[in-house]
Design a protein around this motif. Structure first.
Motif, PDB file in Angstrom:
ATOM      1  N   VAL A  91       0.833  -1.199   0.000  1.00 58.75           N
ATOM      2  CA  VAL A  91       0.000   0.000   0.000  1.00 58.75           C
ATOM      3  C   VAL A  91       0.870   1.252   0.000  1.00 58.75           C
ATOM      4  N   LEU A  92       1.950   1.239   0.779  1.00 57.78           N
ATOM      5  CA  LEU A  92       2.847   2.397   0.822  1.00 57.78           C
ATOM      6  C   LEU A  92       3.495   2.669  -0.523  1.00 57.78           C
ATOM      7  N   GLU A  93       3.842   1.625  -1.239  1.00 57.65           N
ATOM      8  CA  GLU A  93       4.538   1.786  -2.516  1.00 57.65           C
ATOM      9  C   GLU A  93       3.611   2.225  -3.633  1.00 57.65           C
ATOM     10  N   GLY A  94       2.336   1.924  -3.520  1.00 56.73           N
ATOM     11  CA  GLY A  94       1.396   2.286  -4.576  1.00 56.73           C
ATOM     12  C   GLY A  94       1.493   1.320  -5.745  1.00 56.73           C
ATOM     13  N   PRO A  95       0.676   1.545  -6.756  1.00 54.27           N
ATOM     14  CA  PRO A  95       0.700   0.629  -7.895  1.00 54.27           C
ATOM     15  C   PRO A  95       2.010   0.742  -8.677  1.00 54.27           C
ATOM     16  N   PRO A  96       2.554  -0.380  -9.105  1.00 59.68           N
ATOM     17  CA  PRO A  96       3.801  -0.328  -9.876  1.00 59.68           C
ATOM     18  C   PRO A  96       3.559   0.215 -11.282  1.00 59.68           C
ATOM     19  N   ALA A  97       4.585   0.861 -11.797  1.00 56.50           N
ATOM     20  CA  ALA A  97       4.480   1.453 -13.135  1.00 56.50           C
ATOM     21  C   ALA A  97       4.673   0.409 -14.224  1.00 56.50           C
ATOM     22  N   SER A  98       5.369  -0.679 -13.899  1.00 55.87           N
ATOM     23  CA  SER A  98       5.617  -1.712 -14.906  1.00 55.87           C
ATOM     24  C   SER A  98       5.744  -3.066 -14.209  1.00 55.87           C
ATOM     25  N   ALA A  99       5.775  -4.103 -15.026  1.00 55.11           N
ATOM     26  CA  ALA A  99       5.946  -5.458 -14.479  1.00 55.11           C
ATOM     27  C   ALA A  99       7.331  -5.591 -13.846  1.00 55.11           C
ATOM     28  N   TYR A 100       8.314  -4.934 -14.431  1.00 57.76           N
ATOM     29  CA  TYR A 100       9.671  -4.976 -13.881  1.00 57.76           C
ATOM     30  C   TYR A 100       9.702  -4.351 -12.484  1.00 57.76           C
ATOM     31  N   GLU A 101       9.019  -3.232 -12.319  1.00 54.84           N
ATOM     32  CA  GLU A 101       8.988  -2.573 -11.018  1.00 54.84           C
ATOM     33  C   GLU A 101       8.255  -3.433  -9.984  1.00 54.84           C
ATOM     34  N   ALA A 102       7.173  -4.084 -10.398  1.00 55.32           N
ATOM     35  CA  ALA A 102       6.435  -4.970  -9.487  1.00 55.32           C
ATOM     36  C   ALA A 102       7.324  -6.119  -9.034  1.00 55.32           C
ATOM     37  N   SER A 103       8.081  -6.681  -9.959  1.00 55.16           N
ATOM     38  CA  SER A 103       8.999  -7.774  -9.632  1.00 55.16           C
ATOM     39  C   SER A 103      10.105  -7.293  -8.703  1.00 55.16           C
ATOM     40  N   ALA A 104      10.632  -6.110  -8.958  1.00 53.08           N
ATOM     41  CA  ALA A 104      11.698  -5.559  -8.116  1.00 53.08           C
ATOM     42  C   ALA A 104      11.184  -5.295  -6.695  1.00 53.08           C
ATOM     43  N   ARG A 105       9.967  -4.811  -6.589  1.00 53.01           N
ATOM     44  CA  ARG A 105       9.394  -4.574  -5.260  1.00 53.01           C
ATOM     45  C   ARG A 105       9.207  -5.874  -4.498  1.00 53.01           C
ATOM     46  N   GLU A 106       8.758  -6.899  -5.185  1.00 55.89           N
ATOM     47  CA  GLU A 106       8.565  -8.205  -4.528  1.00 55.89           C
ATOM     48  C   GLU A 106       9.902  -8.770  -4.059  1.00 55.89           C
ATOM     49  N   VAL A 107      10.928  -8.646  -4.883  1.00 60.18           N
ATOM     50  CA  VAL A 107      12.264  -9.103  -4.492  1.00 60.18           C
ATOM     51  C   VAL A 107      12.754  -8.317  -3.285  1.00 60.18           C
ATOM     52  N   SER A 108      12.471  -7.021  -3.264  1.00 59.16           N
ATOM     53  CA  SER A 108      12.867  -6.181  -2.135  1.00 59.16           C
ATOM     54  C   SER A 108      12.175  -6.623  -0.854  1.00 59.16           C
ATOM     55  N   ARG A 109      10.869  -6.908  -0.933  1.00 54.96           N
ATOM     56  CA  ARG A 109      10.143  -7.378   0.254  1.00 54.96           C
ATOM     57  C   ARG A 109      10.692  -8.708   0.746  1.00 54.96           C
ATOM     58  N   VAL A 110      10.967  -9.604  -0.169  1.00 54.05           N
ATOM     59  CA  VAL A 110      11.525 -10.916   0.203  1.00 54.05           C
ATOM     60  C   VAL A 110      12.879 -10.732   0.883  1.00 54.05           C
ATOM     61  N   ALA A 111      13.714  -9.857   0.330  1.00 53.90           N
ATOM     62  CA  ALA A 111      15.037  -9.625   0.916  1.00 53.90           C
ATOM     63  C   ALA A 111      14.932  -9.020   2.316  1.00 53.90           C
ATOM     64  N   GLU A 112      13.997  -8.111   2.515  1.00 53.76           N
ATOM     65  CA  GLU A 112      13.836  -7.502   3.840  1.00 53.76           C
ATOM     66  C   GLU A 112      13.386  -8.529   4.871  1.00 53.76           C
ATOM     67  N   VAL A 113      12.425  -9.380   4.512  1.00 55.45           N
ATOM     68  CA  VAL A 113      11.954 -10.423   5.434  1.00 55.45           C
ATOM     69  C   VAL A 113      13.082 -11.407   5.715  1.00 55.45           C
ATOM     70  N   ALA A 114      13.827 -11.784   4.687  1.00 53.77           N
ATOM     71  CA  ALA A 114      14.937 -12.725   4.872  1.00 53.77           C
ATOM     72  C   ALA A 114      15.997 -12.139   5.797  1.00 53.77           C
ATOM     73  N   CYS A 115      16.282 -10.880   5.654  1.00 51.65           N
ATOM     74  CA  CYS A 115      17.294 -10.228   6.488  1.00 51.65           C
ATOM     75  C   CYS A 115      16.844 -10.149   7.942  1.00 51.65           C
ATOM     76  N   VAL A 116      15.610  -9.742   8.171  1.00 54.70           N
ATOM     77  CA  VAL A 116      15.113  -9.598   9.540  1.00 54.70           C
ATOM     78  C   VAL A 116      15.048 -10.943  10.250  1.00 54.70           C
ATOM     79  N   LEU A 117      14.599 -11.978   9.550  1.00 58.83           N
ATOM     80  CA  LEU A 117      14.452 -13.298  10.170  1.00 58.83           C
ATOM     81  C   LEU A 117      15.730 -14.138  10.085  1.00 58.83           C
ATOM     82  N   THR A 118      16.755 -13.608   9.437  1.00 54.63           N
ATOM     83  CA  THR A 118      18.022 -14.314   9.199  1.00 54.63           C
ATOM     84  C   THR A 118      17.781 -15.702   8.610  1.00 54.63           C
ATOM     85  N   ILE A 119      17.018 -15.711   7.526  1.00 52.46           N
ATOM     86  CA  ILE A 119      16.772 -16.933   6.773  1.00 52.46           C
ATOM     87  C   ILE A 119      17.113 -16.658   5.325  1.00 52.46           C
ATOM     88  N   GLY A 120      17.147 -17.683   4.517  1.00 50.41           N
ATOM     89  CA  GLY A 120      17.441 -17.526   3.107  1.00 50.41           C
ATOM     90  C   GLY A 120      16.290 -16.874   2.362  1.00 50.41           C
TER      91      GLY A 120
END
Length: 179
Positions: A91-120
């Motif tokens: 919701v904070l990020e708003g709608p993505p401008a392209s499919a590439y941006e949507a994919s990059a945001r999802e990768v960013s969210r996954v990386a943040e969760v992985a870092c906080v939980l210290t998992i792969g």
């Protein structure tokens, strides 16, 4: 009142309840481990000749039982927190401008969760997927996806799909049971 405020209050209430159940179970575990005789288990009789080793053994088993409940409550709280984070970030990020941006945001969210939980990242991605499936989520465009619950209704078979009469094996079993 905006829908975001209501959703935010509802999500916060769910998170507080999940964390509260974990805290209550941790307190119960501390009580069981600290003084097994004070735990007040109904099957224990006060006895002057009580075996301290037997009490310790029972306290350990009681503690393991409570710990299993703590782990389940912690997992439930983790799923709720992950789902709430993913929804809030989308919701904070708003709608993505392209499919590439949507994919990059999802990768960013996954990386943040992985870092906080210290998992792969693979485990974090699976956790995000499971959280979405268990809790449901709202996409950045506002589309609501409900949680995926198994259908508890028995399947309805189309007419003529199932045999109308019992099979020979079923008849033999029923005859044997009747005898």
């Amino acid at each position: 009142m905006e829908a975001g405020v209501v959703v935010d209050a509802e999500v916060r209430a769910q998170l507080v309840a999940a964390v509260g159940s974990v805290a209550g179970l941790v307190d119960e575990l501390a009580g069981v481990v600290a003084s097994p005789s004070a735990a007040g288990a109904p099957y224990r009789l006060p006895d002057a000749d009580a075996d301290p080793l037997q009490e310790l053994s029972e306290a350990c088993l009681d503690g393991l039982g409570v710990l299993a409940r703590v782990e389940a409550a912690t997992a439930a709280a983790k799923v709720q927190l992950v789902a709430a984070y993913a929804e809030a970030a989308a919701v904070l990020e708003g709608p993505p401008a392209s499919a590439y941006e949507a994919s990059a945001r999802e990768v960013s969210r996954v990386a943040e969760v992985a870092c906080v939980l210290t998992i792969g990242e693979r485990a974090a991605s699976a956790l995000l997927g499971e959280a979405h499936a268990l809790i449901g989520w709202i996409s950045p465009t506002g589309r609501c996806y409900p949680a995926e619950h198994p259908d508890r209704e028995p399947p309805l078979w189309p007419p003529g799909c199932l045999p109308a009469t019992d099979s020979t094996l079923e008849q033999a079993i029923l005859a044997r049971l009747a005898a």
